[in-house]
Design an enzyme around this catalytic site. Structure first.
Site, PDB file in Angstrom:
ATOM      1  N   ARG A 185      98.897  85.803  48.257  1.00  0.00           N
ATOM      2  CA  ARG A 185      99.559  85.437  47.405  1.00  0.00           C
ATOM      3  C   ARG A 185     100.665  84.120  48.285  1.00  0.00           C
ATOM      4  O   ARG A 185     101.561  84.874  49.152  1.00  0.00           O
ATOM      5  CB  ARG A 185     100.495  86.079  46.460  1.00  0.00           C
ATOM      6  CG  ARG A 185     101.590  85.392  45.637  1.00  0.00           C
ATOM      7  CD  ARG A 185     100.968  84.599  44.414  1.00  0.00           C
ATOM      8  NE  ARG A 185     101.932  84.034  43.773  1.00  0.00           N
ATOM      9  CZ  ARG A 185     101.829  82.907  43.037  1.00  0.00           C
ATOM     10  NH1 ARG A 185     100.747  82.351  42.907  1.00  0.00           N
ATOM     11  NH2 ARG A 185     102.854  82.440  42.348  1.00  0.00           N
ATOM     12  N   HIS A 244     103.702  82.082  47.470  1.00  0.00           N
ATOM     13  CA  HIS A 244     104.860  82.292  46.270  1.00  0.00           C
ATOM     14  C   HIS A 244     106.117  81.513  47.029  1.00  0.00           C
ATOM     15  O   HIS A 244     106.610  81.941  47.788  1.00  0.00           O
ATOM     16  CB  HIS A 244     105.160  83.632  46.236  1.00  0.00           C
ATOM     17  CG  HIS A 244     105.897  83.880  44.961  1.00  0.00           C
ATOM     18  ND1 HIS A 244     105.557  84.012  43.798  1.00  0.00           N
ATOM     19  CD2 HIS A 244     107.464  83.701  44.705  1.00  0.00           C
ATOM     20  CE1 HIS A 244     106.260  84.101  42.780  1.00  0.00           C
ATOM     21  NE2 HIS A 244     107.626  83.927  43.470  1.00  0.00           N
ATOM     22  N   SER A 245     106.185  80.353  46.288  1.00  0.00           N
ATOM     23  CA  SER A 245     107.563  79.717  46.748  1.00  0.00           C
ATOM     24  C   SER A 245     108.764  80.210  46.102  1.00  0.00           C
ATOM     25  O   SER A 245     108.646  80.855  44.642  1.00  0.00           O
ATOM     26  CB  SER A 245     107.443  78.189  46.212  1.00  0.00           C
ATOM     27  OG  SER A 245     106.496  77.602  46.908  1.00  0.00           O
ATOM     28  N   GLU A 246     109.619  80.299  46.548  1.00  0.00           N
ATOM     29  CA  GLU A 246     111.003  80.900  46.240  1.00  0.00           C
ATOM     30  C   GLU A 246     111.308  80.210  44.737  1.00  0.00           C
ATOM     31  O   GLU A 246     111.390  79.006  44.680  1.00  0.00           O
ATOM     32  CB  GLU A 246     112.132  80.546  47.380  1.00  0.00           C
ATOM     33  CG  GLU A 246     113.567  81.359  46.850  1.00  0.00           C
ATOM     34  CD  GLU A 246     114.403  81.015  47.662  1.00  0.00           C
ATOM     35  OE1 GLU A 246     115.342  81.889  48.163  1.00  0.00           O
ATOM     36  OE2 GLU A 246     114.460  79.866  48.200  1.00  0.00           O
ATOM     37  N   GLY A 302     112.145  75.569  43.534  1.00  0.00           N
ATOM     38  CA  GLY A 302     112.040  74.217  42.764  1.00  0.00           C
ATOM     39  C   GLY A 302     110.992  73.436  43.212  1.00  0.00           C
ATOM     40  O   GLY A 302     111.001  72.111  42.848  1.00  0.00           O
ATOM     41  N   THR A 325     108.693  69.652  32.263  1.00  0.00           N
ATOM     42  CA  THR A 325     108.814  69.892  33.642  1.00  0.00           C
ATOM     43  C   THR A 325     108.661  68.627  34.554  1.00  0.00           C
ATOM     44  O   THR A 325     109.314  68.559  35.560  1.00  0.00           O
ATOM     45  CB  THR A 325     108.311  71.105  33.959  1.00  0.00           C
ATOM     46  OG1 THR A 325     108.788  71.324  35.593  1.00  0.00           O
ATOM     47  CG2 THR A 325     107.060  71.263  33.915  1.00  0.00           C
ATOM     48  N   ASP A 351     105.915  67.560  42.786  1.00  0.00           N
ATOM     49  CA  ASP A 351     105.702  68.975  43.727  1.00  0.00           C
ATOM     50  C   ASP A 351     105.941  68.319  45.007  1.00  0.00           C
ATOM     51  O   ASP A 351     104.975  67.704  45.650  1.00  0.00           O
ATOM     52  CB  ASP A 351     104.277  69.530  43.400  1.00  0.00           C
ATOM     53  CG  ASP A 351     104.217  70.682  44.083  1.00  0.00           C
ATOM     54  OD1 ASP A 351     105.015  71.243  45.061  1.00  0.00           O
ATOM     55  OD2 ASP A 351     103.321  71.623  43.607  1.00  0.00           O
ATOM     56  N   ARG A 404     106.376  70.608  47.660  1.00  0.00           N
ATOM     57  CA  ARG A 404     106.153  71.795  48.639  1.00  0.00           C
ATOM     58  C   ARG A 404     105.301  71.372  49.623  1.00  0.00           C
ATOM     59  O   ARG A 404     104.031  70.405  49.313  1.00  0.00           O
ATOM     60  CB  ARG A 404     105.545  72.862  47.807  1.00  0.00           C
ATOM     61  CG  ARG A 404     106.605  73.658  46.777  1.00  0.00           C
ATOM     62  CD  ARG A 404     106.157  74.624  45.977  1.00  0.00           C
ATOM     63  NE  ARG A 404     105.153  74.137  44.943  1.00  0.00           N
ATOM     64  CZ  ARG A 404     104.327  74.869  44.158  1.00  0.00           C
ATOM     65  NH1 ARG A 404     104.477  76.271  44.291  1.00  0.00           N
ATOM     66  NH2 ARG A 404     103.441  74.336  43.383  1.00  0.00           N
ATOM     67  N   THR A 425      96.103  82.659  42.663  1.00  0.00           N
ATOM     68  CA  THR A 425      96.865  81.630  42.414  1.00  0.00           C
ATOM     69  C   THR A 425      96.209  81.111  41.150  1.00  0.00           C
ATOM     70  O   THR A 425      94.823  81.245  40.935  1.00  0.00           O
ATOM     71  CB  THR A 425      96.822  80.610  43.495  1.00  0.00           C
ATOM     72  OG1 THR A 425      97.550  79.477  43.344  1.00  0.00           O
ATOM     73  CG2 THR A 425      95.298  80.137  43.658  1.00  0.00           C
TER      74      THR A 425
END
Length: 207
Positions: free
Chosen positions: A49, A51-53, A93, A114, A126, A128, A149
């Protein structure tokens, strides 16, 4: 360039993990939780996984997103499988940072979705990146994975790193009346793999 710093035992409500710390030359930090790795004696394909904070979801239990539910479900699934890892990436975020995420939340309270909120702030939908994942995966010797995911971009990033994705495992959890629009937008506007029946479920929850 990120490098491995240290590892330690981490007992949790879901079971015991090993937590690994990574850092780059600028002091940016990421962590990894692992079970059954790197010594994968059973030769299982690990569940992975990315996983972004999400402070609001992961720590405060926010219902505006599905992040906290995804993290907890992933931890439990990996424990049950007995082999896997969560790459916990410090990019709050979707990479815009905590303060900007709260600013985006304020716009969402005014009726914007969003995606619209980020764009109104002059920010990307996004932001990231995943270059740090290469060092983290190599640290555990991972070359194949079953990826937890709903995001097609994560599939692409790992495949570009040479990871053989054997299976994409859906992670549709944490659905509630507060995040109905959020999940619908992720499916309709951001290309996430949200099942066709979920919008109807979400509408029934909202009503």
């Amino acid at each position: 360039m990120y490098q491995f710093i240290s590892a330690a035992r981490l007992p949790t409500i879901h079971g015991e993990f090993t937590i690994h710390a990574f850092e780059n030359e600028h002091g940016q930090e990421h962590t990894l939780l692992s079970v059954g790795l790197p010594n994968n004696d059973d030769k299982k394909i690990p569940l992975i996984r990315l996983h972004s904070e999400c402070l609001t979801g992961d720590a405060f239990g926010s219902l505006k997103c599905d992040c906290g539910a995804q993290l907890n479900t992933a931890m439990q699934m990996i424990q049950t499988h007995g082999c896997g890892a969560i790459l916990y990436l410090r990019q709050e975020g979707r990479g815009i940072g905590l303060v900007n995420k709260i600013r985006a939340y304020a716009l969402q309270d005014q009726g914007h979705d969003t995606l619209q909120a980020n764009l109104l702030l002059g920010l990307p939908a996004d932001a990231r990146t995943y270059e740090m994942c290469e060092v983290m995966l190599k640290h555990l010797g991972i070359t194949q994975a079953r990826l937890l995911t709903n995001n097609p971009n994560k599939l692409s990033y790992l495949q570009e790193l040479g990871i053989d994705i054997i299976e994409r495992v859906p992670l549709i959890v944490g659905v509630n009346g507060h995040n109905a629009d959020y999940l619908t937008v992720k499916g309709a506007k951001m290309g996430h793999f949200i099942p066709a029946n979920v919008p109807f479920v979400l509408e029934s929850i909202k009503s």
